[in-house]
Scaffold this motif. Structure first.
Motif, PDB file in Angstrom:
ATOM      1  N   ALA A  90      14.700   5.005  -7.725  1.00 27.97           N
ATOM      2  CA  ALA A  90      13.599   5.472  -8.579  1.00 27.97           C
ATOM      3  C   ALA A  90      12.642   4.352  -8.970  1.00 27.97           C
ATOM      4  CB  ALA A  90      14.160   6.173  -9.812  1.00 27.97           C
ATOM      5  N   SER A  91      12.268   3.507  -8.005  1.00 23.60           N
ATOM      6  CA  SER A  91      11.398   2.358  -8.281  1.00 23.60           C
ATOM      7  C   SER A  91       9.916   2.668  -8.133  1.00 23.60           C
ATOM      8  CB  SER A  91      11.732   1.201  -7.328  1.00 23.60           C
ATOM      9  OG  SER A  91      13.054   0.760  -7.483  1.00 23.60           O
ATOM     10  N   PHE A  92       9.574   3.742  -7.413  1.00 26.59           N
ATOM     11  CA  PHE A  92       8.181   3.953  -7.015  1.00 26.59           C
ATOM     12  C   PHE A  92       7.699   5.366  -7.337  1.00 26.59           C
ATOM     13  CE2 PHE A  92       9.952   0.713  -4.187  1.00 26.59           C
ATOM     14  CZ  PHE A  92       9.032  -0.318  -4.360  1.00 26.59           C
ATOM     15  N   ASP A  93       6.376   5.457  -7.518  1.00 29.72           N
ATOM     16  CA  ASP A  93       5.729   6.760  -7.702  1.00 29.72           C
ATOM     17  C   ASP A  93       5.411   7.418  -6.365  1.00 29.72           C
ATOM     18  OD1 ASP A  93       5.317   6.585 -10.677  1.00 29.72           O
ATOM     19  OD2 ASP A  93       4.146   4.831 -10.071  1.00 29.72           O
ATOM     20  N   ILE A  94       5.141   6.602  -5.352  1.00 29.19           N
ATOM     21  CA  ILE A  94       4.715   7.107  -4.043  1.00 29.19           C
ATOM     22  C   ILE A  94       5.342   6.252  -2.954  1.00 29.19           C
ATOM     23  CG2 ILE A  94       2.744   7.490  -2.493  1.00 29.19           C
ATOM     24  CD1 ILE A  94       0.999   7.862  -4.977  1.00 29.19           C
ATOM     25  N   ALA A  95       5.783   6.900  -1.893  1.00 31.62           N
ATOM     26  CA  ALA A  95       6.217   6.210  -0.675  1.00 31.62           C
ATOM     27  C   ALA A  95       5.328   6.670   0.469  1.00 31.62           C
ATOM     28  CB  ALA A  95       7.678   6.508  -0.362  1.00 31.62           C
ATOM     29  N   VAL A  96       4.786   5.725   1.199  1.00 29.60           N
ATOM     30  CA  VAL A  96       3.973   6.049   2.370  1.00 29.60           C
ATOM     31  C   VAL A  96       4.564   5.354   3.585  1.00 29.60           C
ATOM     32  CG1 VAL A  96       1.860   6.352   1.003  1.00 29.60           C
ATOM     33  CG2 VAL A  96       2.365   4.113   2.007  1.00 29.60           C
ATOM     34  N   SER A  97       4.330   5.928   4.743  1.00 29.72           N
ATOM     35  CA  SER A  97       4.772   5.319   6.003  1.00 29.72           C
ATOM     36  C   SER A  97       3.844   5.807   7.102  1.00 29.72           C
ATOM     37  CB  SER A  97       6.213   5.717   6.320  1.00 29.72           C
ATOM     38  OG  SER A  97       6.652   5.089   7.513  1.00 29.72           O
ATOM     39  N   SER A  98       3.181   4.881   7.773  1.00 27.90           N
ATOM     40  CA  SER A  98       2.236   5.263   8.825  1.00 27.90           C
ATOM     41  C   SER A  98       2.625   4.614  10.150  1.00 27.90           C
ATOM     42  CB  SER A  98       0.801   4.863   8.440  1.00 27.90           C
ATOM     43  OG  SER A  98       0.694   3.472   8.220  1.00 27.90           O
ATOM     44  N   PRO A 136      11.871  10.930  -9.665  1.00 28.21           N
ATOM     45  CA  PRO A 136      11.740  12.397  -9.627  1.00 28.21           C
ATOM     46  C   PRO A 136      10.279  12.804  -9.827  1.00 28.21           C
ATOM     47  CG  PRO A 136      13.659  11.776 -10.904  1.00 28.21           C
ATOM     48  CD  PRO A 136      12.928  10.487 -10.594  1.00 28.21           C
ATOM     49  N   GLY A 137       9.797  13.672  -8.957  1.00 31.73           N
ATOM     50  CA  GLY A 137       8.387  14.033  -8.975  1.00 31.73           C
ATOM     51  C   GLY A 137       7.524  13.126  -8.120  1.00 31.73           C
ATOM     52  N   GLY A 138       8.119  12.068  -7.556  1.00 29.08           N
ATOM     53  CA  GLY A 138       7.373  11.141  -6.709  1.00 29.08           C
ATOM     54  C   GLY A 138       6.936  11.790  -5.405  1.00 29.08           C
ATOM     55  N   ARG A 139       5.892  11.222  -4.820  1.00 29.18           N
ATOM     56  CA  ARG A 139       5.275  11.807  -3.629  1.00 29.18           C
ATOM     57  C   ARG A 139       5.579  10.981  -2.374  1.00 29.18           C
ATOM     58  NH1 ARG A 139       1.383  15.407  -3.815  1.00 29.18           N
ATOM     59  NH2 ARG A 139       0.292  14.435  -2.063  1.00 29.18           N
ATOM     60  N   LEU A 140       5.648  11.688  -1.261  1.00 26.83           N
ATOM     61  CA  LEU A 140       5.877  11.073   0.057  1.00 26.83           C
ATOM     62  C   LEU A 140       4.730  11.427   0.983  1.00 26.83           C
ATOM     63  CD1 LEU A 140       7.905   9.741   2.179  1.00 26.83           C
ATOM     64  CD2 LEU A 140       8.557  12.104   2.704  1.00 26.83           C
ATOM     65  N   LEU A 141       4.279  10.450   1.751  1.00 30.43           N
ATOM     66  CA  LEU A 141       3.330  10.687   2.842  1.00 30.43           C
ATOM     67  C   LEU A 141       3.850   9.968   4.072  1.00 30.43           C
ATOM     68  CD1 LEU A 141       0.539  11.494   4.119  1.00 30.43           C
ATOM     69  CD2 LEU A 141      -0.288   9.270   3.314  1.00 30.43           C
ATOM     70  N   ILE A 142       4.090  10.707   5.133  1.00 26.73           N
ATOM     71  CA  ILE A 142       4.425  10.111   6.423  1.00 26.73           C
ATOM     72  C   ILE A 142       3.366  10.534   7.429  1.00 26.73           C
ATOM     73  CG2 ILE A 142       6.076   9.964   8.324  1.00 26.73           C
ATOM     74  CD1 ILE A 142       8.310  10.430   6.403  1.00 26.73           C
ATOM     75  N   ALA A 143       2.782   9.569   8.111  1.00 27.14           N
ATOM     76  CA  ALA A 143       1.806   9.828   9.166  1.00 27.14           C
ATOM     77  C   ALA A 143       2.372   9.299  10.472  1.00 27.14           C
ATOM     78  CB  ALA A 143       0.475   9.152   8.842  1.00 27.14           C
ATOM     79  N   GLU A 144       2.289  10.116  11.510  1.00 30.68           N
ATOM     80  CA  GLU A 144       2.854   9.737  12.799  1.00 30.68           C
ATOM     81  C   GLU A 144       2.007  10.286  13.945  1.00 30.68           C
ATOM     82  OE1 GLU A 144       4.736   8.019  14.480  1.00 30.68           O
ATOM     83  OE2 GLU A 144       6.083   7.044  13.055  1.00 30.68           O
ATOM     84  N   PHE A 145       2.403   9.903  15.155  1.00 25.10           N
ATOM     85  CA  PHE A 145       1.703  10.366  16.340  1.00 25.10           C
ATOM     86  C   PHE A 145       1.932  11.853  16.576  1.00 25.10           C
ATOM     87  CE2 PHE A 145       2.183   5.850  17.512  1.00 25.10           C
ATOM     88  CZ  PHE A 145       0.875   5.574  17.864  1.00 25.10           C
TER      89      PHE A 145
END
Length: 220
Positions: free
Chosen positions: A117-125, A149-158
């Motif tokens: 629970a360290s982050f508000d958002i995780a992204v990975s591109s 809890p309530g944090g957001r995830l964004l994953i972008a891929e091919f």
């Protein structure tokens, strides 16, 4: 051999994966692959992440820090963007080019060196396809773990382009990233890690994204 493999310094895994150790070459290939639209595509990704002033964000597989740097002015002085990548060469390159509210660590997405629970958002591109096949599910579960809890995830891929000629070019550049297609893979990995998928879509000719949330009532 794919163009991407030419940039890999080595692979430590029997089922794929490895590091890209030539940051300048990677950036050149990325500009070519996006046909001069890289900045516009990553501006869109930064918006899709839901980043706001003061947010704490982790960029998993940050590479040269391109997306990290685009998120930095959005989170502002009170926020921080932390980049994680297994390649010391990529991390060194990113550190030399980033503002003060960015920090970087060498490490793998499947074993993140951060507390729960360290982050508000995780992204990975464009990073999941570089991970060993057996580690991809673990990496997405790690993204779940480090989010509040309530944090957001964004994953972008091919994604495979519809145009046959573009699809052939993408296969040369991405190699194994297209097998299986990342949209099919993420459709299982993201909800399987406990996330609630919010949206999916495409940006440009070769990018597919998933946004998701760690539910407030999800177990740790």
């Amino acid at each position: 051999m794919s163009a991407g493999k030419l940039l890999h310094g080595h692979s430590r895994h029997s089922d794929g994966g490895g590091t890209i150790d030539y940051p300048r070459g990677y950036d050149v290939l990325a500009e070519i692959g996006f046909l001069g639209r890289r900045r516009g595509v990553f501006t869109r990704l930064a918006a899709l992440s839901g980043a706001e002033q003061g947010h704490q964000i982790v960029d998993v597989g940050c590479g040269t820090g391109y997306l990290t740097r685009m998120l930095a002015p959005i989170v502002g002085r009170e926020g921080r963007v932390t980049g994680l990548d297994p390649s010391p060469a990529m991390i060194g390159h990113a550190r030399r080019r980033s503002p003060d509210n960015c920090s970087y660590q060498v490490g793998e997405g499947q074993a993140m060196p951060f507390p729960d629970a360290s982050f508000d958002i995780a992204v990975s591109s464009f990073a999941v396809h570089h991970m060993p096949v057996s580690a991809r599910g673990t990496a997405v579960r790690e993204m779940f773990r480090v989010l509040r809890p309530g944090g957001r995830l964004l994953i972008a891929e091919f994604r495979p382009p519809a145009n046959p000629l573009a699809a052939r070019l993408a296969a040369v550049l991405a190699g194994p990233a297209m097998r299986p297609t990342m949209p099919e893979l993420l459709a299982d990995l993201v909800p399987g890690a406990g996330f609630r998928v919010e949206s999916t879509g495409t940006v440009g000719p070769v990018l597919y994204y998933v946004t998701a949330v760690r539910p407030l009532d999800a177990p740790s």
